[in-house]
Structure formats: C-alpha cells, structure tokens
Design an enzyme around this catalytic site. Structure first.
Site, mmCIF file in Angstrom:
data_model
loop_
_atom_site.group_PDB
_atom_site.id
_atom_site.type_symbol
_atom_site.label_atom_id
_atom_site.label_comp_id
_atom_site.label_asym_id
_atom_site.label_seq_id
_atom_site.Cartn_x
_atom_site.Cartn_y
_atom_site.Cartn_z
ATOM 1 N N GLU A 91 0.753 -1.247 0.025
ATOM 2 C CA GLU A 91 -0.096 0.088 -0.131
ATOM 3 C C GLU A 91 0.939 1.356 -0.078
ATOM 4 O O GLU A 91 1.898 1.485 0.756
ATOM 5 C CB GLU A 91 -0.833 0.206 1.176
ATOM 6 C CG GLU A 91 -1.933 -0.917 1.064
ATOM 7 C CD GLU A 91 -3.279 -0.977 2.385
ATOM 8 O OE1 GLU A 91 -4.000 -1.706 1.938
ATOM 9 O OE2 GLU A 91 -2.714 -0.593 3.178
ATOM 10 N N CYS A 104 3.620 8.405 1.300
ATOM 11 C CA CYS A 104 4.080 7.415 2.201
ATOM 12 C C CYS A 104 4.250 6.224 1.353
ATOM 13 O O CYS A 104 3.212 5.546 0.767
ATOM 14 C CB CYS A 104 2.722 7.256 3.293
ATOM 15 S SG CYS A 104 3.485 6.157 4.567
ATOM 16 N N CYS A 111 6.537 -6.949 7.170
ATOM 17 C CA CYS A 111 7.521 -6.470 8.020
ATOM 18 C C CYS A 111 7.787 -7.498 8.933
ATOM 19 O O CYS A 111 7.029 -8.259 9.672
ATOM 20 C CB CYS A 111 7.065 -5.171 8.846
ATOM 21 S SG CYS A 111 8.337 -4.506 9.728
ATOM 22 N N CYS A 115 6.157 -5.048 15.514
ATOM 23 C CA CYS A 115 5.613 -4.017 16.435
ATOM 24 C C CYS A 115 4.260 -4.160 16.749
ATOM 25 O O CYS A 115 3.397 -4.609 15.769
ATOM 26 C CB CYS A 115 5.884 -2.592 16.079
ATOM 27 S SG CYS A 115 7.594 -2.379 15.732
ATOM 28 N N CYS A 118 0.965 -2.257 15.232
ATOM 29 C CA CYS A 118 1.200 -1.998 14.011
ATOM 30 C C CYS A 118 0.389 -3.108 12.983
ATOM 31 O O CYS A 118 0.883 -4.122 13.022
ATOM 32 C CB CYS A 118 2.440 -2.048 13.303
ATOM 33 S SG CYS A 118 2.738 -1.616 11.627
ATOM 34 N N CYS A 338 -1.698 6.415 10.024
ATOM 35 C CA CYS A 338 -0.532 5.413 10.471
ATOM 36 C C CYS A 338 -0.811 4.370 11.211
ATOM 37 O O CYS A 338 -1.742 4.439 12.013
ATOM 38 C CB CYS A 338 0.219 6.661 11.220
ATOM 39 S SG CYS A 338 1.922 6.238 12.047
#
Length: 362
Positions: A91, A104, A111, A115, A118, A338
C-alpha cells in the site's frame, strides 16, 4: 532479457546505454523522460533517435507495480494497493495538504519486526521490495495524480513510513532515494525525504554515511521494559544505544534534529509519569516529538488515548522545553492512517520469526 529501467539510477542507465553503443548523456535523457515526464512508452521520447527508441523497445521496459485498488478518503487522502507478485500487495498513501503533498512509500511486503500496535507487523513478512517497486510507487503516484514533477507537482515530500522497515532493505531503499534526490529524476531535497526506522542501529550509521536524509525514529516508549514489549527490536538495540545513534546521525543529517514518533496507546504509554520520563530521556537530544493517536485495526488489543490524555502528555513535554506536536489522523476511513497499512502478505515468518528479526537487526 528485458531490463526494467524504472529502477536504474544515472550510473546504471549510463552503463546500460553504453551496452547499446550510446553515449552517457542518453542516461540523463532517459531519466527525465521516465521520472519527470512519467512516460512508459519509448516512442514518446522525441529527443531520442528513432533507432535508439527501437532498440530500447526490444531490450527494455518501464514497468511499475500494477494497481489493484485505488481509494480516496473523505479528507482527500488517497491509497493505492499495488501488486508485487506471488500473492503479495503493498500500500502507498498520498496525503494532500495546503502547503505540501506527502507520499508514504512502502519498502517491504510485510514486516518482520512485529511491533505489536502495527497492522503491517501483524501481517508477517514475505520479502524486500526491489528498487523499481519502491521508486515505482512515486512514479505511479505522480502519473496518477496527473502532473509531472517539473510542473506544479502534487508530491513535494516523501516519507519512507509505509509497509516494512526501510533499513532492513538498506541497499534497495538507498538506491531508490538516490533517484528521488537526482535533479534529472524527481529533484527532491534531503530535507523533503524522510526515513522512519524502528531503530536498527548499525544501519542508521550506514545511512548517515551514505545518504543522510531526514530521520524519524519510532520510539513509542520512554523506557526499555515497555519498548521491549511494543517494539521487539529494542531487545537487540536498547534505548541507550538508539539515542547514541541518533546523536551520531544528526552530525551529518539534512536536519539538525531527529523526529521521534510516539503512538498514543490508552493505559499503556500515555500517563503523565511516562511523559515526564520521556522528557528526561530526550532533554539533551535535538528533537521534535510527534504524538500519534493510535489508529485502530481488527483485533489489535489496543485503544486510542483520549484527547485529554494526549493533551496532558503533550503539555508535560512542552513545559519541559521540548517541541511536541499531535499528528492529525488522515485517511482512517479507508485504513490509510499511520499503523493501519496491511496490504496483502504471504507470510514466510510464522516459523522462526524471532530468528528473522535477529537477522535483520545484525
């Protein structure tokens, strides 16, 4: 084999042109046509000889990732879902503002740093993106928004804050950022390109020496005990080492401060006591602190701090003499805010994910 010119910088393009028997200046021409005009058709390159255009059509291509979905939020934020093959999609988000337009960009399919707050981290990890897949997001966004970079361009800033940990894909990210800064390509300044990292300390030092763009650090906690839980890479590179790396980075950075990102999680990291602890931690660091209201996603296990808690936290920081801002949530109605980017990831890390994190942290 057809070569995708989208991911080649000026030096690599010059070498490619030399292989076709052409002079190095052809590389500058190609860069401008590809990145400034935004063409993917060699036939449109009017200052390139017809013979070369024909050779290029047979030996090369200009190919960005294919768009699977294009969504626009009520506030004008736009999100593209881009196909990067083998069942993976990434994205990319454009955030329009009065004085600037920010893109962005993602650096990985998923990933591995996991975290806990997230959405991308919950998807797992498949692979690093190639240079053409990274720069292709900027190329496509400029083209989709309808204007070239030599005109009144819509994209004035780029943030490497999308899916993935950019410093875990160091070589490809740096190569893509070199294209972003090249005056024959996108011509952005180092102050207008920001890389966000969870804190891969050795790679931060490499970035400082290679291409010291603006730096943002995903901090999210004022002490190791809490950060170990929220940002697991902290177990490898604890806060003391991270702060030292930030100071080293500032020595060569395009900006004289580091941006610390701090997501506000209700009852987890948003108390007044934790604000005082964060103020103590950062008081000798040239920095700005960006407080980010948590953006919910399914089964996250966290809730957003209330406006009063965020204001109290910010006030403590400001009273300590720090610069603290609260990020305005944009695009949350299309899951473009975010921490919400998820895309589509064929996770390869369910078994041995801890080992994957350790390898990326080396």
């Amino acid at each position: 084999m057809t070569v995708n010119l989208l991911g080649l910088d000026q030096e690599a393009l010059a070498a490619f042109c030399a292989g076709l028997g052409e002079k190095p200046f052809r590389a500058r021409q190609l860069l401008r046509w590809i990145h400034q005009v935004g063409t993917d058709d060699f036939g449109t390159m009017t200052d390139v000889s017809k013979a070369l255009r024909e050779r290029l059509a047979g030996a090369a291509a200009i190919a960005a990732p294919r768009v699977l979905c294009d969504a626009t939020a009520a506030d004008g934020t736009r999100k593209w879902l881009l196909d990067v093959g083998t069942g993976n999609a990434i994205e990319t988000v454009f955030i329009p503002e009065t004085s600037r337009g920010t893109l962005c960009i993602s650096s990985q399919a998923g990933c591995a740093l996991a975290c806990s707050f997230c959405s991308t981290g919950r998807q797992g990890f498949n692979r690093n993106l190639s240079v053409e897949e990274i720069i292709g997001q900027l190329w496509w966004a400029n083209r989709s928004l309808g204007r070239g970079v030599t005109e009144d361009r819509p994209i004035s800033n780029v943030v490497m804050m999308g899916m993935g940990e950019p410093l875990a894909n160091f070589d490809n990210v740096v190569a893509a950022m070199r294209l972003m800064l090249d005056d024959n390509a996108y011509g952005l300044s180092r102050r207008r390109v920001t890389l966000s990292t969870a804190g891969l300390v050795p790679a931060m030092d490499r970035l400082r020496d290679a291409i010291p763009v603006a730096l943002a650090v995903s901090l999210h906690a004022p002490n190791d005990a809490l950060r170990d839980r929220l940002v697991p890479i902290n177990r490898k590179y604890p806060i003391r080492e991270l702060m030292a790396a930030c100071l080293r980075y500032i020595e060569k950075s395009s900006r004289d401060f580091v941006m610390f990102e701090y997501v506000m999680l209700a009852g987890v990291n948003d108390s007044v006591a934790q604000a005082h602890e964060l103020a103590t931690l950062t008081r000798d660091m040239p920095c700005k602190i960006n407080l980010i209201p948590f953006n919910p996603f399914a089964a996250s296990g966290y809730e957003r701090s209330g406006p009063e808690a965020i204001s109290r936290f910010r006030d403590v920081l400001m009273q300590a003499g720090l610069i603290a801002t609260v990020r305005k949530t944009r695009g949350d109605d299309i899951a473009a805010a975010c921490g919400q980017l998820a895309g589509r990831v064929q996770d390869r890390t369910r078994r041995g994910s801890h080992r994957q994190q350790e390898e990326l942290a080396r």
